[in-house]
Motif scaffolding. Structure first.
Motif, PDB file in Angstrom:
ATOM      1  N   ARG A 260       0.823  -1.202   0.000  1.00  0.00           N
ATOM      2  CA  ARG A 260       0.000   0.000   0.000  1.00  0.00           C
ATOM      3  C   ARG A 260       0.856   1.250   0.000  1.00  0.00           C
ATOM      4  N   LEU A 261       0.331   2.283  -0.644  1.00  0.00           N
ATOM      5  CA  LEU A 261       1.009   3.562  -0.627  1.00  0.00           C
ATOM      6  C   LEU A 261       1.125   4.084   0.798  1.00  0.00           C
ATOM      7  N   ASN A 262       2.211   4.799   1.057  1.00  0.00           N
ATOM      8  CA  ASN A 262       2.425   5.449   2.348  1.00  0.00           C
ATOM      9  C   ASN A 262       2.446   6.950   2.086  1.00  0.00           C
ATOM     10  N   ILE A 263       1.435   7.647   2.575  1.00  0.00           N
ATOM     11  CA  ILE A 263       1.285   9.079   2.302  1.00  0.00           C
ATOM     12  C   ILE A 263       1.329   9.843   3.613  1.00  0.00           C
ATOM     13  N   VAL A 264       2.143  10.887   3.658  1.00  0.00           N
ATOM     14  CA  VAL A 264       2.320  11.706   4.859  1.00  0.00           C
ATOM     15  C   VAL A 264       1.962  13.146   4.534  1.00  0.00           C
ATOM     16  N   THR A 265       1.183  13.784   5.407  1.00  0.00           N
ATOM     17  CA  THR A 265       0.843  15.197   5.238  1.00  0.00           C
ATOM     18  C   THR A 265       1.266  15.971   6.482  1.00  0.00           C
ATOM     19  N   SER A 266       1.374  17.278   6.336  1.00  0.00           N
ATOM     20  CA  SER A 266       1.820  18.107   7.459  1.00  0.00           C
ATOM     21  C   SER A 266       0.680  18.432   8.418  1.00  0.00           C
TER      22      SER A 266
ATOM     23  N   ARG B  38      -7.426  11.268   2.310  1.00  0.00           N
ATOM     24  CA  ARG B  38      -8.344  10.189   2.727  1.00  0.00           C
ATOM     25  C   ARG B  38      -9.504  10.048   1.750  1.00  0.00           C
ATOM     26  N   GLN B  39     -10.015  11.170   1.267  1.00  0.00           N
ATOM     27  CA  GLN B  39     -11.151  11.119   0.354  1.00  0.00           C
ATOM     28  C   GLN B  39     -10.756  10.536  -1.000  1.00  0.00           C
ATOM     29  N   ILE B  40      -9.514  10.730  -1.397  1.00  0.00           N
ATOM     30  CA  ILE B  40      -9.045  10.254  -2.697  1.00  0.00           C
ATOM     31  C   ILE B  40      -8.674   8.776  -2.667  1.00  0.00           C
ATOM     32  N   VAL B  41      -7.958   8.355  -1.622  1.00  0.00           N
ATOM     33  CA  VAL B  41      -7.381   6.996  -1.633  1.00  0.00           C
ATOM     34  C   VAL B  41      -8.270   5.957  -0.979  1.00  0.00           C
ATOM     35  N   GLY B  42      -9.234   6.363  -0.165  1.00  0.00           N
ATOM     36  CA  GLY B  42     -10.050   5.375   0.532  1.00  0.00           C
ATOM     37  C   GLY B  42      -9.185   4.450   1.361  1.00  0.00           C
ATOM     38  N   ASP B  43      -9.329   3.144   1.133  1.00  0.00           N
ATOM     39  CA  ASP B  43      -8.546   2.170   1.896  1.00  0.00           C
ATOM     40  C   ASP B  43      -7.339   1.653   1.115  1.00  0.00           C
ATOM     41  N   LYS B  44      -6.971   2.363   0.055  1.00  0.00           N
ATOM     42  CA  LYS B  44      -5.867   1.909  -0.798  1.00  0.00           C
ATOM     43  C   LYS B  44      -4.495   2.368  -0.322  1.00  0.00           C
ATOM     44  N   ALA B  45      -4.420   3.149   0.745  1.00  0.00           N
ATOM     45  CA  ALA B  45      -3.134   3.691   1.190  1.00  0.00           C
ATOM     46  C   ALA B  45      -3.114   3.902   2.687  1.00  0.00           C
ATOM     47  N   GLU B  46      -1.920   3.951   3.227  1.00  0.00           N
ATOM     48  CA  GLU B  46      -1.697   4.345   4.616  1.00  0.00           C
ATOM     49  C   GLU B  46      -1.502   5.860   4.634  1.00  0.00           C
ATOM     50  N   VAL B  47      -2.311   6.561   5.410  1.00  0.00           N
ATOM     51  CA  VAL B  47      -2.238   8.021   5.450  1.00  0.00           C
ATOM     52  C   VAL B  47      -1.967   8.473   6.881  1.00  0.00           C
ATOM     53  N   SER B  48      -1.002   9.360   7.059  1.00  0.00           N
ATOM     54  CA  SER B  48      -0.694   9.873   8.394  1.00  0.00           C
ATOM     55  C   SER B  48      -0.461  11.374   8.338  1.00  0.00           C
ATOM     56  N   MET B  49      -0.639  12.000   9.493  1.00  0.00           N
ATOM     57  CA  MET B  49      -0.491  13.449   9.633  1.00  0.00           C
ATOM     58  C   MET B  49       0.586  13.729  10.664  1.00  0.00           C
TER      59      MET B  49
ATOM     60  N   ILE C 113       8.781  10.967   6.866  1.00  0.00           N
ATOM     61  CA  ILE C 113       8.948  11.644   5.582  1.00  0.00           C
ATOM     62  C   ILE C 113       9.901  10.858   4.691  1.00  0.00           C
ATOM     63  N   GLN C 114      11.003  10.402   5.261  1.00  0.00           N
ATOM     64  CA  GLN C 114      11.989   9.654   4.491  1.00  0.00           C
ATOM     65  C   GLN C 114      11.401   8.402   3.849  1.00  0.00           C
ATOM     66  N   ASN C 115      10.464   7.773   4.541  1.00  0.00           N
ATOM     67  CA  ASN C 115       9.967   6.477   4.109  1.00  0.00           C
ATOM     68  C   ASN C 115       8.663   6.521   3.315  1.00  0.00           C
ATOM     69  N   CYS C 116       8.126   7.711   3.073  1.00  0.00           N
ATOM     70  CA  CYS C 116       6.818   7.770   2.422  1.00  0.00           C
ATOM     71  C   CYS C 116       6.929   7.781   0.900  1.00  0.00           C
ATOM     72  N   ASP C 117       5.807   7.493   0.260  1.00  0.00           N
ATOM     73  CA  ASP C 117       5.711   7.537  -1.203  1.00  0.00           C
ATOM     74  C   ASP C 117       5.272   8.913  -1.691  1.00  0.00           C
ATOM     75  N   VAL C 118       4.401   9.558  -0.906  1.00  0.00           N
ATOM     76  CA  VAL C 118       3.909  10.896  -1.246  1.00  0.00           C
ATOM     77  C   VAL C 118       3.939  11.744   0.015  1.00  0.00           C
ATOM     78  N   PHE C 119       4.510  12.950  -0.103  1.00  0.00           N
ATOM     79  CA  PHE C 119       4.556  13.872   1.036  1.00  0.00           C
ATOM     80  C   PHE C 119       3.917  15.186   0.622  1.00  0.00           C
TER      81      PHE C 119
ATOM     82  N   ASP D 103       0.834   5.061  -7.948  1.00  0.00           N
ATOM     83  CA  ASP D 103       0.101   3.792  -7.873  1.00  0.00           C
ATOM     84  C   ASP D 103      -0.901   3.713  -9.023  1.00  0.00           C
ATOM     85  N   GLU D 104      -0.431   3.426 -10.204  1.00  0.00           N
ATOM     86  CA  GLU D 104      -1.286   3.414 -11.390  1.00  0.00           C
ATOM     87  C   GLU D 104      -2.285   2.260 -11.370  1.00  0.00           C
ATOM     88  N   MET D 105      -1.994   1.218 -10.598  1.00  0.00           N
ATOM     89  CA  MET D 105      -2.900   0.071 -10.569  1.00  0.00           C
ATOM     90  C   MET D 105      -4.287   0.440 -10.043  1.00  0.00           C
TER      91      MET D 105
END
Length: 340
Positions: free
Chosen positions: A34-40, A49-60, A81-87, A193-195
């Protein structure tokens, strides 16, 4: 505006890089499907959260209920931050430490979204009656009779030049800007994550429609209001909001001010303005101590109301799953009360 914070963040950054030895080294990421996405902060966190649903790990990074302008990153935050796919981060003065972190790691696959680059920018401004940090500095300088006046003038000019290019970083407070940011996030997530592209596109399309409805609700309420002026007994992180809907405003501090205690002159000005313009509602923002709003409301009879700028929400609301739309729909009702 936050030179001290920037300096402290730089020191922290250097010590963190030394601690983890991350400079110019390839990042070793945990393996996950799963994608790992981090936001500030909260707003982009909820957009994701609204875009990825349950397809990614999202943290703040900002803990729930924490004040965003006093946030300091921890070593664990740097690792996230170092380990995420999208920041995703703001890119303003509050995030001055981020650029150093991004420049110190070698994660060529990570997608980075700087929200200030997604929208047309507006500058911070000092409106009538607003207390500014440099006001206190100037008063102190005038009281010091031994200070060299020529050196003081040069320093003042340098500060003024710095302020002139200081942009408001609270870009998500306009729903139209939120749509632009959401679309930028969609593009980055699909690239990573084009899939799951179809799911992301469908989720984004549905969410953009909800944001358009929110925008229409604000437009309707503001267009039908008896007045076009709002007063904030607090910081004012809503430049994009008032620019979008043609509102005027008075406030105690600029949006990213580190001040929390107003001068007597600032409080007196806002009290007089509420009385003079017959303002029915005085606003404070989320997680404020509300003392100034209480003082002004007691002196004027105005009602105290929350206008949530979506930096963050309470821990209780976070655990309940409260969303950006939930918060902004509540703002529609409070702005209606304030303008009628």
């Amino acid at each position: 505006m936050n030179k001290k914070r920037t300096a402290l963040a730089s020191i922290f950054l250097i010590s963190t890089m030394l601690l983890f030895g991350c400079t110019n080294k390839e990042v070793s990421k945990p393996q996950s499907d799963r994608l790992n996405i981090v936001t500030s902060v909260f707003a982009p966190y909820d957009f994701v959260r609204q875009i990825v649903g349950d397809k990614a790990e999202v943290s703040m990074l900002l803990p729930p209920a924490a004040e965003s302008h006093s946030y300091e990153p921890t070593p664990q935050d740097i690792i996230k931050i170092q380990n995420c796919d999208v920041f995703i981060y703001g890119g303003g003065d509050s995030d001055a430490w981020v650029d150093g972190i991004l420049g110190s790691i070698n994660n060529k696959d990570m997608k980075v979204i700087k929200m200030l680059e997604c929208v047309e920018l507006v500058e911070e401004e000092i409106v009538e009656g607003m207390q500014h940090e440099h006001d206190e500095e100037d008063e102190h300088d005038e009281a010091d009779e031994h200070q060299d006046e020529e050196a003081h003038q040069e320093e003042h000019e340098e500060d003024h030049d710095h302020e002139a290019v200081e942009y408001d970083e609270h870009v998500w407070t306009s729903p139209k800007n939120a749509i632009k940011i959401v679309k930028a996030i969609e593009a980055a997530v699909i690239e990573a994550d084009e899939m799951n592209k179809t799911d992301y596109e469908e989720n984004t399309s549905a969410y953009v429609k909800q944001l358009q409805d929110l925008d229409a609700a604000f437009e309707k309420v503001i267009a039908s209001g008896k007045r076009k002026e709002v007063i904030f007994a607090d910081r004012f992180p809503l430049r994009y909001f008032v620019e979008e809907y043609g509102l005027s405003y008075y406030a105690a501090f600029p949006g990213c001010s580190t001040d929390t205690e107003p001068s007597a002159a600032t409080v007196a000005f806002l009290i007089d303005k509420v009385k003079e313009d017959q303002i029915p509602v005085v606003f404070h923002i989320e997680l404020s101590n509300e003392r100034m709003a209480d003082t002004i409301c007691e002196a004027t009879g105005a009602k105290k109301r929350l206008f949530n700028a979506c930096h963050n929400i309470t821990k209780e609301d976070f655990e309940k799953g409260v969303t950006y739309l939930d918060v902004m729909k509540a703002n529609v009702e409070t702005i209606k009360e304030a303008l009628n």
